[in-house]
Enzyme design. Structure first.
Site, short mmCIF file in Angstrom:
data_model
loop_
_atom_site.label_atom_id
_atom_site.label_comp_id
_atom_site.label_asym_id
_atom_site.label_seq_id
_atom_site.Cartn_x
_atom_site.Cartn_y
_atom_site.Cartn_z
N ASP B 123 38.70 42.60 41.20
CA ASP B 123 37.98 42.63 42.82
C ASP B 123 38.90 42.29 43.68
OD1 ASP B 123 36.92 40.54 42.71
OD2 ASP B 123 34.72 40.86 42.17
N SER B 124 37.90 42.91 45.11
CA SER B 124 38.99 42.68 45.70
C SER B 124 38.47 41.21 46.90
CB SER B 124 38.59 43.56 46.85
OG SER B 124 37.57 43.56 47.52
N GLY B 125 37.43 41.24 46.38
CA GLY B 125 37.08 39.36 47.01
C GLY B 125 35.92 39.60 47.83
N GLY B 126 35.99 41.31 48.17
CA GLY B 126 35.04 41.12 49.23
C GLY B 126 33.44 41.18 49.61
N PHE B 127 32.77 41.38 48.18
CA PHE B 127 31.16 40.84 47.29
C PHE B 127 31.42 39.09 47.41
CE2 PHE B 127 28.12 40.80 44.37
CZ PHE B 127 27.33 41.39 45.69
N ASP B 177 36.68 46.00 51.03
CA ASP B 177 35.11 46.31 51.95
C ASP B 177 34.94 45.69 52.50
OD1 ASP B 177 34.66 45.79 49.43
OD2 ASP B 177 33.35 47.23 48.29
N GLN B 223 31.23 53.68 50.32
CA GLN B 223 30.70 52.77 50.70
C GLN B 223 29.46 53.52 51.35
OE1 GLN B 223 29.31 50.07 50.14
NE2 GLN B 223 31.01 48.87 49.19
N GLY B 250 28.64 48.84 47.16
CA GLY B 250 26.97 48.41 47.66
C GLY B 250 25.61 49.45 46.79
N ASP B 300 31.05 47.58 35.21
CA ASP B 300 31.29 46.08 35.14
C ASP B 300 29.50 44.42 35.26
OD1 ASP B 300 31.85 45.89 38.74
OD2 ASP B 300 31.69 43.80 37.58
N CYS B 338 22.08 44.67 14.03
CA CYS B 338 23.24 44.91 14.89
C CYS B 338 24.29 44.15 14.08
CB CYS B 338 22.76 43.37 15.65
SG CYS B 338 24.08 43.24 16.79
N CYS B 340 27.07 42.04 15.48
CA CYS B 340 27.70 41.10 16.35
C CYS B 340 27.96 39.84 15.16
CB CYS B 340 27.66 41.30 17.29
SG CYS B 340 26.40 39.79 17.60
N CYS B 343 24.84 38.11 15.18
CA CYS B 343 23.48 38.51 14.39
C CYS B 343 24.14 38.77 12.50
CB CYS B 343 23.32 39.58 14.64
SG CYS B 343 21.90 39.71 15.87
N HIS B 369 26.51 38.20 21.36
CA HIS B 369 25.79 38.91 20.95
C HIS B 369 25.17 40.23 22.30
CE1 HIS B 369 21.92 41.30 19.34
NE2 HIS B 369 21.57 41.39 20.76
#
Lengths: 410, 410
Positions: B123-127, B177, B223, B250, B300, B338, B340, B343, B369
């Site tokens: 990501d850009s770091g903004g969040f 952003d 946005q 956003g 994500d 499952c 995984c 499990c 899991h």
């Protein structure tokens, strides 16, 4: 097969205690359990052996990683195995409180519950009762205490300690012993040592009554504090007991290292040559070498995993703390010569970063490295015994490895 | 290849926005980066695609596990891979502060540093600046803030965000952003959205100047808050920008789910059909289905791993908390269906025990899991799109899975 072994086997039919230990007082077999010394170092007491259990073989000397609560902290069973470990230890005190015998039996036993299919040795619970539980009170019948988890009143007796360990399927069952901490007055030590012997007899009876030998082995524990005479007496009791192995308890409790070494030498003369000897709670690299030199076959300790979680990693030169700034830009492995799954895949800088950032993966990578480091020491030791070069290998280790005087948090 | 695709590809040469998205404004290629829609569901907007990066291919829809600080919490790269993940996300805000660009460059890049050889989106770091750092102050030039680690004053600009991500070798670079949290007044949202667009132009210039397209792809971020008109406007800017993919930022910031769905529908009409669409920070099972239904290709979220560390595990019926007493004696897997690595190897009772006992291994088993659960949802989704049964598969999921209304700690 080491030629010295033939000499010793011959010696062991002599009634005098041999320098490498006395012959066994009985030749009783213990179900699936077998132990044979397949080599000893000519110059000293170091032994190379093979222990067979219902869950497979263990080459000795062996270090047993500790899976306190049915988990070697942070690691999967296959990861523990990959470090070279062939046997693990779990703690009866913890398991009896949580998840408890009933759950472990319903799960099909401890091995299945935790997914470890190799041998498991469980301690008797005594050590943690005296170190961790509240209000421990010893009577001849057993020890009462309060759970450190919920404060509930509990009791452990020799019979119950054996019943629990057999119940969840331990391969090696430890007899309940009575420990006194340091400093201890001679009367308390004598009293606790005598009780340990009486409890051992009760454990052996309980083990026999339950048909324990069909699926497990019982080990007795030598106590006696730092008193050589009492230690000799206790070792003789263990030597004559109907047990498959001899444990040495009550050491590494804060005494100077030369004292531990001396006690080990004292008891090694008396303990049966043909039974495995287990030095409880010992696991620094230097103590492994020291113990093996005095005839010890088995070790266990939380040290490697606990140190790892504090960022203290073993190297051939001694311990280092990976959190130190100097590792921030070491983009090669922590130890170029290390073949562990951490050093072969990740840089020291990455482990440093994980610790700085508080990432759990760092604890895993460090635990793997430290366990592999000890397993590698053990492999070097075994090879040296086979090649009759133990003394020089020991000297090489000591010349390079700088031990930590005090072991905080371990 | 889905027959509906041919129809749509034909439609996309029309100047009206297609129901499944507009054609790309440019046919520029982005170095190693490629994306192709290989199937869409006839009845709706769900797409099955293939994204190619310099570190391999990603089948879409895809869920990207979050490796915040260069580690998907508690897990090794190979374990993340084994859950079915093909791409991971890492956070620029965290990485720029620790270990920092210099160390990552010296390590040979982020992939080598953390041992993940697949694609990485950063990501850009903004969040995080707006949610985690102190004293965030936005000017046209960029945003200044104080590090949450040591309080130091820092600055992030569009140029720097691109430089950092290219510097440590991200495969997908996000433009910087400007976010405003909820509640937000219309003027602030308009202001932040406009700035996001101006910053995108600067990011695209910086990306081009650095020759970024030779090794990575730049995504723009739409946005516009919860205002459909502003969202349309923003989507049109992203659609016409020289970027390889369209992110929708956003959202999932506390708004009601129908509002998120509506915004997605609004922007999906405008965003280019032939570029991947990435819905940022979304990752509950029900939101994956909802997003895919509206044409989203990438997701994500820290949700699966964060929930796991709290003992909340996904099942086909909804989340359960493994710490609950009812799991203490469930000696089979948590979910029989499952596949995984948790499990298939460990019982619910064992995971329960590990959580009760505070064992780190429990966090690992739970994380595996939950990530596998999402990857399995994604696989079911992809198959349904291929078979033109997405709507009925979605209905089957919803009929069985009971979402949690509120998501504490996520």
């Amino acid at each position: 097969m080491n030629s010295a072994l033939d000499d010793l086997t011959a010696t062991s039919s002599n009634s005098d205690p041999a320098p490498h230990g006395a012959p066994s007082a009985n030749d009783r077999t213990f179900g699936p359990f077998r132990f044979e010394v397949i080599g000893i170092d000519l110059a000293g007491g170091a032994r190379h052996g093979r222990m067979t259990t219902g869950h497979g073989r263990v080459e000795t000397p062996a270090f047993m990683p500790v899976g306190t609560q049915a988990s070697v902290k942070t690691l999967l069973p296959q990861e523990v195995r990959a470090t070279g470990a062939q046997i693990i230890l779990a703690n009866t005190y913890h398991l009896m409180l949580r998840p408890g015998l009933e759950t472990l039996v319903a799960a099909g036993g401890l091995h299945r519950f935790m997914g470890w299919d190799g041998p498991i040795l469980t301690d008797s619970g005594g050590f943690q009762i005296f170190s961790l539980a509240g209000n421990a009170r010893v009577r001849e019948h057993g020890v009462t205490f309060r759970s450190h988890i919920d404060g509930s009143h509990r009791e452990l007796t020799p019979e119950k300690a054996v019943g629990l360990q057999l119940g969840w399927g331990s391969d090696i069952v430890m007899a309940l012993d009575h420990l006194v901490g340091l400093p201890a007055d001679p009367t308390s030590v004598r009293d606790a040592t005598d009780r340990t012997h009486r409890w051992l007899a009760r454990c052996a009876d309980a083990f026999a009554d339950a048909g324990g030998e069909e699926r497990a082995a019982l080990f007795g524990i030598c106590q006696g504090g730092m008193d050589p005479e009492l230690r000799r007496e206790s070792a003789a009791v263990i030597a004559s007991a109907e047990v498959a192995g001899s444990a040495i308890g009550g050491l590494s409790v804060g005494e100077p290292k030369p004292v531990m070494a001396e006690i080990l030498e004292t008891v090694a003369e008396i303990l049966p040559f043909d039974k495995p000897r287990y030095l409880m709670g010992v696991g620094s690299p230097e103590d492994l070498w020291m113990g093996v030199a005095r005839g010890v076959d088995l070790f266990d300790c939380v040290l490697p995993t606990r140190l790892a979680r504090n960022g203290a990693l073993f190297t051939a030169e001694g311990r280092v703390n990976i959190k130190q700034r100097r590792f921030a830009d070491v983009h090669g492995p922590l130890e170029a010569e290390c073949d562990c799954d951490t050093c072969t895949r990740f840089s020291a800088a990455y482990i440093h970063h994980l610790f700085r950032a508080g990432e759990i993966l760092g604890l895993r990578l460090a635990s793997i490295h430290n366990l592999r480091f000890l397993a590698n020491q053990i492999e070097v030791i075994r090879r040296a015994i086979e090649q009759n070069t133990f003394a020089s290998a020991h000297a090489s280790f000591l010349a390079r490895y700088r031990p930590v005087e005090r072991t905080p948090n371990a």
